[in-house]
Design an enzyme around this catalytic site. Structure first.
Site, PDB file in Angstrom:
ATOM      1  N   PRO A  92       0.792  -1.225   0.000  1.00 16.86           N
ATOM      2  CA  PRO A  92       0.000   0.000   0.000  1.00 16.86           C
ATOM      3  C   PRO A  92       0.828   1.281   0.000  1.00 16.86           C
ATOM      4  CG  PRO A  92      -0.134  -1.121   2.114  1.00 16.86           C
ATOM      5  CD  PRO A  92       0.522  -2.072   1.163  1.00 16.86           C
ATOM      6  N   ASN A  93       0.348   2.209  -0.774  1.00 16.47           N
ATOM      7  CA  ASN A  93       0.874   3.584  -0.861  1.00 16.47           C
ATOM      8  C   ASN A  93       2.198   3.692  -1.608  1.00 16.47           C
ATOM      9  OD1 ASN A  93      -1.249   4.846   0.692  1.00 16.47           O
ATOM     10  ND2 ASN A  93      -0.378   3.814   2.471  1.00 16.47           N
ATOM     11  N   ARG A 100       5.581  12.184  -2.407  1.00 11.93           N
ATOM     12  CA  ARG A 100       5.482  12.720  -1.042  1.00 11.93           C
ATOM     13  C   ARG A 100       6.617  12.140  -0.220  1.00 11.93           C
ATOM     14  NH1 ARG A 100       0.404  10.774   1.543  1.00 11.93           N
ATOM     15  NH2 ARG A 100       1.608  11.414   3.336  1.00 11.93           N
ATOM     16  N   TYR A 108      11.736   8.648   1.610  1.00 13.82           N
ATOM     17  CA  TYR A 108      11.724   7.628   0.557  1.00 13.82           C
ATOM     18  C   TYR A 108      12.439   8.060  -0.719  1.00 13.82           C
ATOM     19  CZ  TYR A 108       8.190   5.666   3.637  1.00 13.82           C
ATOM     20  OH  TYR A 108       7.541   5.164   4.730  1.00 13.82           O
ATOM     21  N   ASN A 114       8.193  -5.669  -1.137  1.00 10.57           N
ATOM     22  CA  ASN A 114       8.124  -4.586  -0.153  1.00 10.57           C
ATOM     23  C   ASN A 114       6.650  -4.466   0.220  1.00 10.57           C
ATOM     24  OD1 ASN A 114       7.931  -2.264   1.329  1.00 10.57           O
ATOM     25  ND2 ASN A 114       9.336  -1.080   0.041  1.00 10.57           N
ATOM     26  N   ALA A 158       3.232  -0.874   4.708  1.00  7.15           N
ATOM     27  CA  ALA A 158       2.776  -0.967   6.106  1.00  7.15           C
ATOM     28  C   ALA A 158       2.193  -2.341   6.445  1.00  7.15           C
ATOM     29  CB  ALA A 158       1.758   0.131   6.394  1.00  7.15           C
ATOM     30  N   GLU A 208      12.572  -9.797   1.372  1.00  6.78           N
ATOM     31  CA  GLU A 208      11.811  -8.647   1.871  1.00  6.78           C
ATOM     32  C   GLU A 208      12.714  -7.410   1.746  1.00  6.78           C
ATOM     33  OE1 GLU A 208      11.340  -8.859   6.075  1.00  6.78           O
ATOM     34  OE2 GLU A 208       9.945  -7.157   6.192  1.00  6.78           O
ATOM     35  N   HIS A 225      12.927  -3.078   2.186  1.00  7.33           N
ATOM     36  CA  HIS A 225      12.350  -1.790   2.583  1.00  7.33           C
ATOM     37  C   HIS A 225      13.287  -0.675   2.168  1.00  7.33           C
ATOM     38  CE1 HIS A 225       9.098  -3.624   4.755  1.00  7.33           C
ATOM     39  NE2 HIS A 225       9.978  -4.482   5.237  1.00  7.33           N
ATOM     40  N   ARG A 239      12.899   3.719  12.914  1.00  8.30           N
ATOM     41  CA  ARG A 239      11.754   4.633  12.903  1.00  8.30           C
ATOM     42  C   ARG A 239      10.846   4.351  14.122  1.00  8.30           C
ATOM     43  NH1 ARG A 239       9.444   4.632   6.936  1.00  8.30           N
ATOM     44  NH2 ARG A 239       8.328   6.448   7.804  1.00  8.30           N
TER      45      ARG A 239
HETATM   46  O1  CA2 Z   1      10.663   1.712   3.892  1.00  9.55           O
HETATM   47  C1  CA2 Z   1       9.811   1.052   3.297  1.00  9.55           C
HETATM   48  O2  CA2 Z   1      10.005   0.589   2.170  1.00  9.55           O
HETATM   49  C2  CA2 Z   1       8.435   0.815   3.926  1.00  9.55           C
HETATM   50  O3  CA2 Z   1       7.984  -0.474   3.531  1.00  9.55           O
HETATM   51  C3  CA2 Z   1       7.520   1.884   3.386  1.00  9.55           C
HETATM   52  C4  CA2 Z   1       6.123   1.833   4.023  1.00  9.55           C
HETATM   53  C5  CA2 Z   1       6.219   1.838   5.534  1.00  9.55           C
HETATM   54  O4  CA2 Z   1       4.923   1.691   6.095  1.00  9.55           O
HETATM   55  C6  CA2 Z   1       7.110   0.739   6.049  1.00  9.55           C
HETATM   56  O5  CA2 Z   1       7.203   0.841   7.452  1.00  9.55           O
HETATM   57  C7  CA2 Z   1       8.509   0.839   5.441  1.00  9.55           C
HETATM   58  C8  CA2 Z   1       5.306   3.080   3.654  1.00  9.55           C
HETATM   59  C9  CA2 Z   1       5.122   3.262   2.213  1.00  9.55           C
HETATM   60  C10 CA2 Z   1       4.432   4.581   1.990  1.00  9.55           C
HETATM   61  O6  CA2 Z   1       4.975   5.105   0.836  1.00  9.55           O
HETATM   62  C11 CA2 Z   1       4.754   6.397   0.551  1.00  9.55           C
HETATM   63  C12 CA2 Z   1       5.513   6.935  -0.443  1.00  9.55           C
HETATM   64  C13 CA2 Z   1       5.351   8.230  -0.790  1.00  9.55           C
HETATM   65  C14 CA2 Z   1       4.404   9.008  -0.160  1.00  9.55           C
HETATM   66  C15 CA2 Z   1       3.646   8.473   0.846  1.00  9.55           C
HETATM   67  C16 CA2 Z   1       3.804   7.153   1.189  1.00  9.55           C
END
Ligand code: CA2
Length: 146
Positions: free
Chosen positions: A10-11, A18, A23, A74, A77, A98, A100, A107
């Site tokens: 997701p996301n 963002r 990221y 990946n 969340a 896996e 990230h 974090r």
């Molecule tokens: O660091 C990673 O790759 C995560 O899997 C990213 C997830 C986070 O919940 C994990 O704890 C670590 C979040 C992805 C959200 O991605 C976004 C990217 C741009 C803007 C908003 C969200």
């Protein structure tokens, strides 16, 4: 050679739009292209899939049981609580890496638990795009050894 299923949760479709301080500025398509390029160096094919829906990712993992030799995932969340992904990955017999982009362990506390790690061959965190390239190398080595 091999087919690698590249799965994003997701996301992650919002990458590059963002939170660049966490990221980076690369888009999901850039990550997918980097994995395709790294895989091509070894003669591997990549099937990429992203969804913000848990069941769709479970279905993609099930498809990988017949259509792919390895999974790079990946889970976003979902990493931290989606036991359905844990169970689906446990039923996949090939290597599972896996990945990230950030380092969840550095974090918030709720990101310190991964329900995916126990069923992953290995986990790569905090290395951004490089982590995905390392995941392709890991998959290649694992498949060559099997
Ligand atoms: O660091 C990673 O790759 C995560 O899997 C990213 C997830 C986070 O919940 C994990 O704890 C670590 C979040 C992805 C959200 O991605 C976004 C990217 C741009 C803007 C908003 C969200």
């Amino acid at each position: 050679m091999a087919t690698i299923a590249l799965l994003h949760g997701p996301n992650l479709n919002l990458l590059g739009q963002r939170e660049p301080h966490i990221y980076g500025s690369a888009a999901l398509a850039d990550y997918e292209a980097a994995v395709v390029a790294a895989a091509a160096q070894h003669g591997h094919t990549v099937v990429a899939f992203q969804s913000s829906h848990e069941g769709d990712l479970v279905d993609a993992i099930h498809r990988a049981r017949t259509d792919a030799d390895a999974i790079i995932i990946n889970p976003g969340a979902f990493t931290h609580y989606a036991w359905s992904l844990h169970d689906a990955l446990a039923a996949f017999t090939g290597p599972v890496i896996e990945v990230h982009i950030s380092n969840p362990n550095a974090r918030e506390p709720w990101r310190h638990t991964s329900v995916v790690s126990p069923v992953a061959t290995g986990s790569i965190v905090g290395l951004g795009m490089h982590g995905y390239e390392l995941a392709v190398d890991a998959v290649t080595r694992r498949l060559a050894a099997s």
